[in-house]
Design a protein around this motif. Structure first.
Motif, mmCIF file in Angstrom:
data_model
loop_
_atom_site.group_PDB
_atom_site.id
_atom_site.type_symbol
_atom_site.label_atom_id
_atom_site.label_comp_id
_atom_site.label_asym_id
_atom_site.label_seq_id
_atom_site.Cartn_x
_atom_site.Cartn_y
_atom_site.Cartn_z
ATOM 1 N N VAL A 189 0.901 -1.135 0.111
ATOM 2 C CA VAL A 189 -0.035 0.120 -0.073
ATOM 3 C C VAL A 189 1.055 1.315 -0.071
ATOM 4 O O VAL A 189 1.617 1.418 0.826
ATOM 5 C CB VAL A 189 -0.974 -0.190 1.214
ATOM 6 C CG1 VAL A 189 -1.847 1.370 1.031
ATOM 7 C CG2 VAL A 189 -1.811 -1.224 1.196
ATOM 8 N N LEU A 224 -7.078 2.880 0.320
ATOM 9 C CA LEU A 224 -7.201 2.134 1.419
ATOM 10 C C LEU A 224 -8.321 2.496 2.407
ATOM 11 O O LEU A 224 -7.801 3.537 3.272
ATOM 12 C CB LEU A 224 -5.988 1.466 2.241
ATOM 13 C CG LEU A 224 -5.860 0.468 3.055
ATOM 14 C CD1 LEU A 224 -6.465 -0.991 2.656
ATOM 15 C CD2 LEU A 224 -4.496 0.336 3.810
ATOM 16 N N LEU A 248 -8.859 -2.647 6.790
ATOM 17 C CA LEU A 248 -7.643 -3.756 6.938
ATOM 18 C C LEU A 248 -8.163 -4.865 7.797
ATOM 19 O O LEU A 248 -8.328 -4.324 8.930
ATOM 20 C CB LEU A 248 -6.258 -3.187 6.975
ATOM 21 C CG LEU A 248 -5.163 -4.362 6.722
ATOM 22 C CD1 LEU A 248 -5.324 -4.995 5.365
ATOM 23 C CD2 LEU A 248 -3.756 -3.774 6.934
ATOM 24 N N ALA A 290 -8.064 -6.443 2.559
ATOM 25 C CA ALA A 290 -8.035 -5.062 2.239
ATOM 26 C C ALA A 290 -8.962 -4.356 1.462
ATOM 27 O O ALA A 290 -9.381 -5.079 0.551
ATOM 28 C CB ALA A 290 -6.636 -4.608 1.524
ATOM 29 N N VAL A 329 2.155 -1.863 4.487
ATOM 30 C CA VAL A 329 1.630 -0.631 4.652
ATOM 31 C C VAL A 329 2.761 0.509 4.570
ATOM 32 O O VAL A 329 3.121 0.681 5.495
ATOM 33 C CB VAL A 329 0.536 -0.482 5.636
ATOM 34 C CG1 VAL A 329 -0.418 0.983 5.541
ATOM 35 C CG2 VAL A 329 -0.553 -1.725 5.419
ATOM 36 N N VAL A 365 -2.370 4.950 8.866
ATOM 37 C CA VAL A 365 -1.990 3.592 9.412
ATOM 38 C C VAL A 365 -2.742 3.663 10.899
ATOM 39 O O VAL A 365 -2.999 2.488 11.429
ATOM 40 C CB VAL A 365 -0.539 3.629 9.632
ATOM 41 C CG1 VAL A 365 -0.034 2.304 10.370
ATOM 42 C CG2 VAL A 365 0.226 3.741 8.287
ATOM 43 N N LEU A 382 4.286 -2.848 8.921
ATOM 44 C CA LEU A 382 4.061 -1.404 8.876
ATOM 45 C C LEU A 382 5.572 -0.754 8.509
ATOM 46 O O LEU A 382 6.481 -0.729 9.397
ATOM 47 C CB LEU A 382 3.412 -0.969 10.019
ATOM 48 C CG LEU A 382 2.114 -1.842 10.483
ATOM 49 C CD1 LEU A 382 1.513 -1.216 11.839
ATOM 50 C CD2 LEU A 382 1.205 -1.608 9.377
#
Length: 546
Positions: free
Chosen positions: A60, A316, A319, A328, A346, A353, A513
């Motif tokens: 992402v 997005l 999730l 997602a 991500v 986030v 992440l």
């Protein structure tokens, strides 16, 4: 003798080690306004309806972090079942290169300091011929007037690059300021405060090198790299490589001693991991870009992956866990789309986030606390004959240098200006010079409330004050982009947020992440993140398939 030795260390540490004074690091993706998108984080939707797409790896964000992760997964980890999703209409995140057929300019990051990871990626993408490297000997200037500093043409003081020779003519610091910096660099300093107190950049630099060095050299550097407040930025987080030097040396806590051992480490690392001779080469002090701008790199990644593996204007919104993988959900021009993936990386900004990943990784909610200030990038062109006499100028070439930084004490609102047409060929037509100025940041949040017209007027006035003749006309505006949330600030407590994130992330295998709030804000940091992330994801998928 002490002053030249001490200031040599200062120049090496804060101009070279800290990733080039004139690389104003803008965010690598995700600073566009949120709009009215609704975000949702769900712990699990196992057993739900079929997804629109199923892939092994979902990335992402197609900024430098995400694009490089996708490339290295595809090229070097053999992961062909992947999808790269970007919220903006084109790939690149906040890497935005523009042209009108005559001028070429950037509206986000402007250049990079070459690293092996960048050169490897450039070679693998077939971009070696598109690479352009600025002359590393070009001076970087700091604008300073008065308070005991020596006289310089246009008040532009070139930072030392050729040591020790340049130090003989370096008079930005007073003699007492040089002596203070020298003794501090050699280790005659007060001890650091006891843990858990985190020193700010101002506190660390002042303790080591003195207030004068901080104010005239390091303060503009912090403004240039982070657009930040040195009283709030944590030294061990924002400038961790330099922070580590205290205590690394064999001869006391000074930065010189630490730098000696650090250079030994770097030499050993190079011997153990030599660059491939096929990769483009570079010299110290150079800055890099591409003939058509930095967006060349993510565009090349998109071409490599093909249209089926790249989706733009996909935002997005949620999730969730889906068995051993993830589901997602994206808001797209074609309506709501879902992607089932074994792994998800991500690289979106912290504000996204913190919303979409909080149920899966509870510590991600704290990412919303990371502040990103407003910054505007303004590109303007001026006729060559409009410039006043500047250092190093020759007939027909008024700009010779990387650009200039602006200490806050000087009362100039802009943070600094890149002399784009001096750095890279072909950025401006004959008879013109191109300037890219950044303005705003943590100490000037009001920029976010100004109109673009007001911002451009201020930048033009600052350019006239520093570089242009009194009767020079206003510049030709090429681009003004206001980033409402620009560079993430590595303030006190930042590393605690990241430590908690790492612990919680371990409880959600397959979710990765990352981005410039975690890897570092420099272009090279984000490329290295992509290389490393691809390895982690590749290993996870291989283990899951075993």
């Amino acid at each position: 003798a002490g002053a030249p030795v001490g200031f040599a260390a200062l120049a090496v540490l804060f101009v070279t080690t800290a990733a080039a004074m004139m690389r104003w690091a803008m965010p690598k993706r995700g600073s566009q306004p949120l709009g009215k998108t609704a975000y949702c984080s769900m712990a699990s939707v196992s057993g739900g309806p079929a997804a629109d797409l199923e892939v092994d790896a979902l990335i992402v964000g197609s900024g430098i972090s995400g694009s490089c992760a996708a490339h290295h997964l595809f090229k070097n980890q053999g992961v062909t079942s992947l999808l790269l999703a970007e919220a903006n209409p084109v790939v690149g995140g906040n890497v935005i290169s523009k042209t009108d057929g005559e001028f070429t300019w950037e509206e986000g990051p402007n250049s990079f300091q070459p690293t092996p990871a960048i050169m490897r990626t450039v070679y693998e993408l077939g971009l070696s011929e598109d690479l352009v490297l600025a002359d590393g000997s070009l001076p970087r200037f700091v604008y300073w007037e008065g308070d005991g500093a020596g006289q310089k043409l246009a008040n532009l003081h070139a930072l030392p690059t050729n040591l020790p020779g340049d130090l003989l003519d370096f008079n930005l610091l007073t003699i007492p300021g040089k002596i203070r910096a020298a003794f501090g660099a050699l280790g005659f300093i007060a001890p650091p405060p006891p843990a858990p107190y985190e020193e700010s950049i101002r506190e660390f630099v002042t303790r080591h090198l003195g207030e004068e060095t901080f104010e005239r050299v390091i303060d503009p550097f912090v403004s240039g790299v982070y657009a930040g407040d040195p009283d709030q930025l944590a030294m061990r987080a924002a400038l961790k490589k330099i922070h580590r030097l205290e205590g690394l040396g064999d001869f006391g806590p000074g930065l010189v001693s630490g730098a000696v051992n650090r250079f030994k480490e770097l030499a050993q690392e190079k011997r153990e991991n030599p660059p491939d001779p096929k990769w483009p080469t570079y010299k110290g002090g150079q800055l890099g870009s591409f003939r058509r701008g930095l967006q060349t790199l993510p565009t090349a990644v998109a071409k490599e992956l093909g249209a089926d593996r790249v989706k733009t204007a996909w935002r997005l919104t949620s999730l969730a866990r889906d068995g051993a993988g993830f589901l997602a959900t994206f808001d797209t021009p074609e309506g709501i789309k879902t992607v089932r993936a074994k792994t998800v990386s991500v690289t979106a900004p912290t504000r996204v986030v913190s919303k979409v990943a909080a149920d899966l990784v509870p510590a991600a909610a704290a990412l919303d606390k990371i502040y990103s200030p407003p910054v505007a990038s303004v590109t303007m062109a001026y006729r060559k004959e409009w410039f006043r006499e500047l250092p190093g100028a020759t007939p027909g070439k008024p700009l010779v240098g990387f650009g200039h930084l602006l200490p806050r004490r000087m009362g100039v609102r802009s943070l600094g200006t890149i002399w784009s047409s001096s750095l890279f060929p072909g950025r401006a037509p004959e008879g013109w010079e191109l300037l890219l100025t950044y303005i705003g940041g943590s100490r000037d949040k009001g920029i976010g409330e100004m109109t673009e017209e007001e911002i451009v007027k201020q930048v033009d006035a600052d350019n006239h004050r520093i570089l242009l003749k009194a009767d020079a006309p206003s510049g030709k505006l090429l681009g003004c982009r206001v980033w409402k949330t620009a560079i993430p600030q590595y303030c006190r407590g930042h590393l605690d947020i990241l430590d908690a994130l790492e612990k919680d992330e371990a409880n959600c295998p397959g979710l990765f992440l990352g981005g410039n709030y975690r890897s570092g804000v420099a272009f090279g940091d984000c490329v290295q993140y992509g290389v490393d992330e691809a390895v982690r994801v590749g290993q996870y998928l291989a283990k899951a398939a075993a």
